[in-house]
Scaffold this motif. Structure first.
Motif, PDB file in Angstrom:
ATOM      1  N   CYS A 170       1.047  -1.026  -0.151  1.00  0.00           N
ATOM      2  CA  CYS A 170      -0.054  -0.184  -0.055  1.00  0.00           C
ATOM      3  C   CYS A 170       0.871   1.349  -0.101  1.00  0.00           C
ATOM      4  O   CYS A 170       1.881   1.219   1.100  1.00  0.00           O
ATOM      5  N   PRO A 171       0.477   2.105  -0.944  1.00  0.00           N
ATOM      6  CA  PRO A 171       1.363   3.364  -1.064  1.00  0.00           C
ATOM      7  C   PRO A 171       1.413   4.412   0.315  1.00  0.00           C
ATOM      8  O   PRO A 171       2.361   5.022   0.451  1.00  0.00           O
ATOM      9  N   TYR A 172       0.464   3.946   0.817  1.00  0.00           N
ATOM     10  CA  TYR A 172       0.268   4.855   2.444  1.00  0.00           C
ATOM     11  C   TYR A 172       0.874   4.011   3.656  1.00  0.00           C
ATOM     12  O   TYR A 172       1.183   4.537   4.715  1.00  0.00           O
ATOM     13  N   CYS A 173       0.535   2.817   3.462  1.00  0.00           N
ATOM     14  CA  CYS A 173       0.972   1.862   4.813  1.00  0.00           C
ATOM     15  C   CYS A 173       2.043   0.997   4.619  1.00  0.00           C
ATOM     16  O   CYS A 173       2.388   0.385   5.574  1.00  0.00           O
ATOM     17  N   GLY A 174       2.466   0.448   3.349  1.00  0.00           N
ATOM     18  CA  GLY A 174       3.289  -0.347   3.307  1.00  0.00           C
ATOM     19  C   GLY A 174       2.890  -1.901   2.845  1.00  0.00           C
ATOM     20  O   GLY A 174       1.790  -1.942   2.726  1.00  0.00           O
ATOM     21  N   GLU A 175       3.852  -3.032   3.128  1.00  0.00           N
ATOM     22  CA  GLU A 175       3.200  -4.125   2.744  1.00  0.00           C
ATOM     23  C   GLU A 175       2.176  -4.672   3.665  1.00  0.00           C
ATOM     24  O   GLU A 175       2.449  -4.836   5.011  1.00  0.00           O
ATOM     25  N   ARG A 176       1.062  -5.157   3.106  1.00  0.00           N
ATOM     26  CA  ARG A 176       0.176  -5.682   3.994  1.00  0.00           C
ATOM     27  C   ARG A 176      -0.533  -7.141   3.119  1.00  0.00           C
ATOM     28  O   ARG A 176      -0.178  -7.103   2.239  1.00  0.00           O
ATOM     29  N   ALA A 221      -9.118  -1.375   2.258  1.00  0.00           N
ATOM     30  CA  ALA A 221     -10.368  -1.449   2.562  1.00  0.00           C
ATOM     31  C   ALA A 221     -10.336  -1.638   4.435  1.00  0.00           C
ATOM     32  O   ALA A 221     -11.032  -1.006   4.971  1.00  0.00           O
ATOM     33  N   HIS A 222      -9.379  -2.392   4.548  1.00  0.00           N
ATOM     34  CA  HIS A 222      -9.399  -2.795   6.259  1.00  0.00           C
ATOM     35  C   HIS A 222      -8.030  -2.169   6.764  1.00  0.00           C
ATOM     36  O   HIS A 222      -7.194  -2.793   7.331  1.00  0.00           O
ATOM     37  N   GLY A 223      -7.749  -1.207   5.938  1.00  0.00           N
ATOM     38  CA  GLY A 223      -6.366  -0.314   6.460  1.00  0.00           C
ATOM     39  C   GLY A 223      -6.679   1.194   6.220  1.00  0.00           C
ATOM     40  O   GLY A 223      -7.657   1.681   7.152  1.00  0.00           O
ATOM     41  N   CYS A 224      -5.961   1.915   5.477  1.00  0.00           N
ATOM     42  CA  CYS A 224      -6.246   3.489   5.389  1.00  0.00           C
ATOM     43  C   CYS A 224      -7.245   3.708   4.542  1.00  0.00           C
ATOM     44  O   CYS A 224      -7.545   4.641   4.476  1.00  0.00           O
ATOM     45  N   ARG A 225      -8.112   2.621   3.976  1.00  0.00           N
ATOM     46  CA  ARG A 225      -9.164   2.965   3.040  1.00  0.00           C
ATOM     47  C   ARG A 225      -8.705   3.781   1.710  1.00  0.00           C
ATOM     48  O   ARG A 225      -9.607   4.401   1.222  1.00  0.00           O
ATOM     49  N   LYS A 226      -7.760   3.973   1.433  1.00  0.00           N
ATOM     50  CA  LYS A 226      -7.448   4.752   0.135  1.00  0.00           C
ATOM     51  C   LYS A 226      -7.297   3.719  -0.973  1.00  0.00           C
ATOM     52  O   LYS A 226      -7.107   2.633  -0.803  1.00  0.00           O
ATOM     53  N   LEU A 240     -20.772   3.724   2.281  1.00  0.00           N
ATOM     54  CA  LEU A 240     -19.462   4.291   2.651  1.00  0.00           C
ATOM     55  C   LEU A 240     -18.575   4.245   1.750  1.00  0.00           C
ATOM     56  O   LEU A 240     -17.926   5.198   1.522  1.00  0.00           O
ATOM     57  N   GLY A 241     -18.084   2.821   1.525  1.00  0.00           N
ATOM     58  CA  GLY A 241     -17.212   2.619   0.456  1.00  0.00           C
ATOM     59  C   GLY A 241     -17.384   3.142  -0.828  1.00  0.00           C
ATOM     60  O   GLY A 241     -16.404   3.707  -1.331  1.00  0.00           O
ATOM     61  N   LYS A 242     -18.588   3.144  -1.246  1.00  0.00           N
ATOM     62  CA  LYS A 242     -18.922   3.696  -2.720  1.00  0.00           C
ATOM     63  C   LYS A 242     -18.783   5.366  -2.625  1.00  0.00           C
ATOM     64  O   LYS A 242     -18.217   5.795  -3.510  1.00  0.00           O
ATOM     65  N   LEU A 243     -19.104   5.874  -1.488  1.00  0.00           N
ATOM     66  CA  LEU A 243     -18.987   7.364  -1.541  1.00  0.00           C
ATOM     67  C   LEU A 243     -17.542   7.793  -1.467  1.00  0.00           C
ATOM     68  O   LEU A 243     -16.853   8.577  -2.136  1.00  0.00           O
ATOM     69  N   GLU A 244     -16.776   6.948  -0.661  1.00  0.00           N
ATOM     70  CA  GLU A 244     -15.289   7.199  -0.444  1.00  0.00           C
ATOM     71  C   GLU A 244     -14.671   7.037  -1.779  1.00  0.00           C
ATOM     72  O   GLU A 244     -13.766   7.978  -2.229  1.00  0.00           O
ATOM     73  N   ASP A 245     -14.853   6.033  -2.494  1.00  0.00           N
ATOM     74  CA  ASP A 245     -14.539   5.672  -3.845  1.00  0.00           C
ATOM     75  C   ASP A 245     -14.650   7.000  -4.956  1.00  0.00           C
ATOM     76  O   ASP A 245     -13.758   7.378  -5.389  1.00  0.00           O
ATOM     77  N   TYR A 246     -15.950   7.413  -4.825  1.00  0.00           N
ATOM     78  CA  TYR A 246     -16.237   8.637  -5.656  1.00  0.00           C
ATOM     79  C   TYR A 246     -15.338   9.906  -5.132  1.00  0.00           C
ATOM     80  O   TYR A 246     -14.715  10.748  -6.153  1.00  0.00           O
ATOM     81  N   LEU A 247     -15.437  10.027  -3.877  1.00  0.00           N
ATOM     82  CA  LEU A 247     -14.667  11.339  -3.551  1.00  0.00           C
ATOM     83  C   LEU A 247     -13.320  10.977  -3.718  1.00  0.00           C
ATOM     84  O   LEU A 247     -12.584  12.101  -3.990  1.00  0.00           O
ATOM     85  N   GLN A 248     -12.721   9.835  -3.600  1.00  0.00           N
ATOM     86  CA  GLN A 248     -11.132   9.937  -3.687  1.00  0.00           C
ATOM     87  C   GLN A 248     -10.923   9.827  -5.409  1.00  0.00           C
ATOM     88  O   GLN A 248      -9.714  10.241  -5.867  1.00  0.00           O
ATOM     89  N   THR A 249     -11.554   9.215  -6.255  1.00  0.00           N
ATOM     90  CA  THR A 249     -11.088   8.877  -7.416  1.00  0.00           C
ATOM     91  C   THR A 249     -11.864   9.815  -8.653  1.00  0.00           C
ATOM     92  O   THR A 249     -11.138   9.988  -9.531  1.00  0.00           O
ATOM     93  N   GLU A 250     -12.934  10.098  -8.465  1.00  0.00           N
ATOM     94  CA  GLU A 250     -13.594  10.931  -9.509  1.00  0.00           C
ATOM     95  C   GLU A 250     -13.878  12.485  -9.151  1.00  0.00           C
ATOM     96  O   GLU A 250     -13.663  13.287 -10.060  1.00  0.00           O
TER      97      GLU A 250
END
Ligand SMILES: [Zn+2]
Lengths: 91, 1001
Positions: free
Chosen positions: A6-12, A60-65, B740-750
């Motif tokens: 992960c570019p924010y957290c490292g190897e997971r 998804a189960h980390g920084c959510r990025k 929540l996942g879907k909303l985050e996806d749009y916010l981060q990527t689109e």
């Protein structure tokens, strides 16, 4: 089970991540201007390449990025990982 | 009649520690250190099972995890019995009970043995060909097959044992503790690599630990002596962990390895108590060294499966390691020198070796000379053409092999014997290597598949990499570990190795008999009873791919995955089809390498730990008040609250009436809650919901419908504007995480340019929903200073308030159609809030209601539940919710898709109400709807999505999706059920209070 850097957290472990399909498919800015075919191209058409593929992944189960991954789907080798908005590596 | 064949004392067998055990009901004795197989052999028991298809008597074939025949049932008379265990891997303990599988009524007399005589009728693909027709007979066939076949019995009660999982990380993992593995691990650890060495056996040392061939020497010592000294040194090495009885089950990509550590199976029952039985190690290793060794190949000849016929290397291990002779009159059958070592091992202990039958023309090695000097008869260029002895081998018949090896000539020579050791060369154990995704190549000279292209940081060393001679093993090992670990020297750089150089071998995959192939039984896969004949038949019938032949003949499909016979199957296919073996490819080896127990796989995730439950802060109150619960996602939600002996129906009818007539209260804490802040929050909501949000005043609430980009309804809920740039969104209970996942996806990527922050606060708040005409009075009692007038606090608005010192957010919103309030407090005050409401509501007979009543009340109002009335194919238009789709907004998620030709079709399934002509009949949810009764086949127009008996309307109501339903108001349709047809009429889905007068009642 991949080991994903992960570019924010490292190897997971892969189980912390969610795959999000093909990368670099931009949502059209003016959907109403598009024909049915053009909209379908955005909505449904995916390459599903055997070989080097650009993909979206989410920690998804980390920084959510969300971030991008270049993966060879024939042997699951992860060739590159880069942040959203960054240019994909050329090869 | 039981003979003792213990011929030598061994340091691995504790003869002072006698162990008694039962096999097939009879008591035997062995010693601590014995496996079930070695102890049975010491008692001269070879017959241990019956084969799967022909029920032929079968004996112990090997000494390891590759065993195809000696598959036993442990604790056969207990309800926690365990099937499919290899006798060669079971360490005996006092009180162990085991029995044969696949035989009824007993291994000695087996009814299914008749299949053996019927075997001409059981060719390859027999099951496919015979039992496919007529298809209606399948149930009968299945009964027959299951009755006479089946691999063992399943346990019938819960597994009482404890299993565990553990994640571990190492720099270097070494798999297999033979000489290669031990040296690799030792040198890795000495160079500061955190190292784990695992081996499936109870002792490390592999086969070298009992290697006493006098012609092989390391530093002038026998390999066995030398290795024992090395093992002694391991104790003092830091960074090195050794796990025995640990078998690698799976080698996944990125060096992720699953291994089963067996902790108590070898212990006596009293010592097993309260201990972890098996542990699944989830290993991530930076580097992996595979030292998995090689398996000896059998030879494929007529009737090569009788009890007493074993691998030559197994005979040697039983003799040297366990001190057990497998027979009194031994014969060996070989294509290379290794059988001579086994023969000498017996000869040295005074055990009869009658003869060695060698398909080669000759061999000049020192060990062969020594056998000749010992006076053991060697038949060069001979082959076994038949064997005899039903339950135990009693003789073999040999003939001279032709020069090309395809036929036999001359006269038949019978040799009497009770044990035959077969030696067909060695197959590197590349199973784990290929599991890792790495690729093999075929070595045409050695006739083996070898590691070729590694996909991760790994090496294969020793015989699994095709090195069979001690000097090759050590030289290549030295080179490979230096390269992998990037080290300059090892502690075995200067050892001197002497070996017996001769290494000749003659390979014939299928040995000829004097009889035609059709009249012989040369078994390739012992466990599944597949013969060379079956493979050739499959080829004649047109099968070409190895994967197809494998499935058609079932070769390699048993619990042993054909570890012994796969190479022969490939060889026979190649020879028959005139192909090169390398071109044919190989079958895929799949995890697990050896079978795993379910316990190991699930570990601690059993019972209440099987899945995570989420419980609301009011949960204790629900429990105290006898609520029944239902699962909604991971939540345990109160379903209904039966009083006395009420049925669910009675309870729900009572709760529903109370909520409309006076006051009801629902625990709504499970609804998803997302806190939305930021200067672009309104714009963000505009884009994710179908309706407009910019003009929503602070302190107001609005219902929103969220679509997928394909235009289909995804989620819904009420969102409240708390402040200029601050909203709280509610989602469905089950959809919270995905939304929540879907909303985050749009916010981060689109839309990364939007200034919006999302926080899941579902667990932070407890929510009590007060509803009914008296709800206002109840709330007034709790918060006397709050102005609840319609002017100050109208429907779809929000107030902050305090209940005592507790801050709360109150939304006047309704999912029932009644005047109602949702009160949100910090989660830890949830139960307190609930109890206050109950106390205040007492005089109005406030009635707690569960999810079932909530569903009924909203169905009376025609409110949808996403996921119940929708299924991912419903647009808002299909739901007759056109009113919520903004025509003015330029864009929102899913908007463009609402104008696709398919989503605009008039004959899509649309949400309607259904009323049964007989108001007492309640439709079944999921029931199909048709317009014609006397037509067959008839088009299914749709189905019932929600259905209840409404106590407030005193009739049955239902919601349904019906093709073109929008234009069918008043139309008569039918719901055909198993025993009757129900007449229904299409109706407005809003059954109750169509004008919404009760919201302000
Ligand atoms: Zn991360």
């Amino acid at each position: 089970m991949f080991l994903i850097n992960c570019p924010y957290c490292g190897e997971r472990d892969q189980q912390e991540f969610k795959a999000g399909g093909e990368a670099h498919i931009e949502r059209p800015k003016q959907p109403t201007e598009l024909s049915d075919d053009e909209w379908a191209e955005y909505l449904f058409m995916r390459k599903n390449i055997k070989g080097v593929q650009f993909e979206r992944w989410n920690h998804a189960h980390g920084c959510r990025k969300w971030f991008n991954m270049v993966r060879d789907t024939s042997n699951d080798e992860i060739k590159a990982i880069y942040k959203m908005g960054e240019k994909p590596p050329s090869q | 009649m039981t003979k003792n064949l213990r011929v030598k004392s061994s340091e691995y067998i504790d003869e002072t520690n006698r162990v008694s055990f039962k096999f097939n009901g009879k008591t035997y004795h062995g010693f601590k250190g014995d496996t079930l197989a070695s102890a049975l052999l010491a008692n001269d028991v070879h017959l241990v099972g019956r084969s799967f298809k022909y029920h032929r008597p079968r004996g112990i074939m090997t000494s390891g995890s590759e065993e195809p025949n000696a598959i036993v049932q442990i604790n056969p008379n207990s309800n926690i019995t365990e099937p499919n265990v290899r006798a060669t891997e079971v360490e005996i303990y006092e009180g162990l009970e085991a029995s044969s599988q696949n035989c009824w009524p007993s291994v000695e007399f087996d009814i299914g043995g008749i299949n053996n005589f019927l075997s001409p009728f059981f060719p390859a693909g027999f099951y496919y060909k015979t039992f496919m027709w007529p298809s209606s007979f399948w149930e009968k066939y299945e009964f027959f097959i299951r009755h006479s076949a089946g691999l063992g019995k399943s346990p019938t009660t819960n597994d009482p044992d404890i299993y565990d999982h553990r994640n571990v990380h190492y720099d270097v993992l070494v798999v297999g503790a033979g000489i290669s593995g031990i040296l690799a691990a030792k040198n890795a650890a000495k160079n500061n690599f955190k190292t784990l060495l695992v081996d499936e056996k109870n002792e490390i040392g592999g086969s070298t630990i009992f290697e006493n061939n006098e012609f092989n020497k390391i530093d002038s010592k026998t390999p066995s002596e030398w290795l024992k000294k090395e093992i002694e040194e391991l104790k003092n090495i830091k960074n090195l962990e050794i796990k025995t009885r640990t078998s690698v089950a799976a080698y996944h990509q990125y060096n992720y390895i699953l291994a089963r550590e067996n902790l108590t199976d070898h212990l006596e029952v009293k010592d097993k108590k309260n201990k972890i039985r098996q542990r699944l190690l989830k290993i991530r290793a930076k580097k992996v060294i595979l030292a998995t060794g090689a398996l000896e190949r059998p030879l494929i000849f007529n009737n090569n499966d009788r009890p007493g016929i074993m691998l030559s290397s197994a005979i040697r291990k039983y003799s040297e390691f366990y001190g057990v002779a497998c027979g009194n009159k031994n014969v060996f059958f070989t294509n290379n020198d290794s059988a001579y070592e086994s023969a000498l091992s017996l000869y040295d202990k005074g055990i009869n070796v009658e003869a060695i039958i060698d398909i080669r023309e000759q061999s000049e090695s020192k060990i062969v000379k020594k056998v000749k000097e010992a006076g053991i008869k060697i038949y060069w260029s001979h082959s076994i053409v038949d064997t005899a002895g039903y339950k135990r081998l009693n003789s073999v018949t040999i003939m001279k092999l032709s020069n090309d090896g395809t036929s036999v000539t001359g006269s038949k020579i019978p040799i009497s014997c009770d044990c035959l050791g077969v030696a067909g060369g060695w197959t590197p154990s590349v199973h784990l290597y290929t599991q890792s995704g790495s690729k093999l190549k075929f070595d045409d000279e050695k006739k083996i598949f070898l590691p070729n292209q590694n996909t991760s940081d790994q090496i294969s060393v020793g015989s699994c990499d095709g090195d069979f001679k001690l000097n090759e093993i050590l030289i290549n090992l030295n080179k490979k570990i230096k390269e992998m670990l990037n080290i300059k020297q090892t502690d075995f750089d200067s050892i001197k190795v002497e070996i017996d150089q001769e290494n000749s071998k003659r390979n014939i995959w299928l040995l000829p008999s004097d009889k035609p192939l059709g009249k012989t039984k040369p078994f390739v896969d012992y466990q599944n009873d597949a013969t060379a004949k079956d493979i050739k038949l499959a080829l004649r019938e047109g099968f070409r791919s190895i994967e197809h032949v494998k499935r058609y003949t079932t070769t390699g499909m048993g619990t042993d995955q054909g570890k012994l016979g796969n190479m022969h199957a490939l060889g026979i296919i190649a020879d028959t089809a005139g192909l090169k073996m390398g071109e044919l490819g190989t079958t895929t080896f799949r995890p697990p390498y050896t079978p795993l127990t379910f316990g190991t796989i699930v570990g601690r995730n059993v019972g209440k730990f099987f899945d995570t439950f989420r419980r609301t802060p009011m949960n204790d109150w629900h429990l105290e008040n006898k609520a029944k619960f239902e699962n909604v996602g991971q939540w345990k939600r109160a379903w209904y609250y039966p009083i006395n002996e009420e049925t669910m129906h009675q309870a729900v009818q009572r709760e529903s009436k109370a909520a409309r007539e006076s006051a009801g209260i629902l625990d709504a804490s499970t609804l998803g809650k997302i806190d939305i802040q930021g200067s672009d929050a309104s714009e963000f909501l505009n884009r994710v919901y179908t309706n407009a949000w910019s003009k929503l005043a602070i302190g107001k609430c609005r219902y929103g419908l969220m679509l997928n980009e394909d235009g289909m309804v995804y989620d819904d809920g009420v969102t409240t504007r708390l402040d200029e740039n601050h909203y709280i969104m509610t989602t469905t209970t089950g959809g919270a995480a995905n939304v929540l996942g879907k909303l985050e996806d749009y916010l981060q990527t689109e839309w990364p340019e939007l200034d919006v922050y999302l926080t899941s606060v579902t667990d932070h708040y407890a929510t009590a929903s007060l509803c009914g005409p008296n709800s206002k009075k109840v709330l007034k009692k709790i918060i006397p200073n709050l102005d609840l007038s319609d002017e100050n606090f109208p429907h779809m608005s929000f107030k902050k308030a305090n209940i005592g010192n507790i801050q709360c957010r109150i939304m006047r919103i309704s999912f029932t159609g009644e005047h109602s309030y949702e009160i949100n407090v910090q989660a830890s005050y949830g139960k307190d809030l609930w109890e206050k409401c109950m106390e205040a509501g007492k005089e109005y007979n406030i009635t707690p209601y569960g999810t079932e009543t909530m569903h009924l009340l909203r169905a009376e109002k025609g409110f949808i539940i996403v996921g119940q009335d929708t299924d991912g194919t419903m647009t808002p238009i299909d739901l007759q919710m056109d009113w919520i789709v903004s025509k003015k907004k330029y864009d929102f998620i899913g908007k463009r898709s609402l104008y696709r030709s398919d989503t605009m079709r008039e004959d899509r399934k649309q949400l309607v109400g259904l009323l049964t002509d007989d108001p007492n009949i309640v439709l079944e949810e999921g029931a199909q709807i048709v317009s014609e009764l006397n037509q067959s086949p008839v088009e299914m127009l749709g189905h019932v999505t929600s259905s209840y008996f409404s106590p407030n309307l005193n009739k049955s109501i239902a919601l349904a999706v019906v093709r073109g339903g929008k234009d069918m108001m008043g139309k008569k349709l039918f719901v055909p059920m198993e025993n009757k047809n129900i007449n229904v009429t299409v109706a407005n889905p809003v059954f109750y209070d169509e004008k919404n007068e009760r919201l302000n009642a």
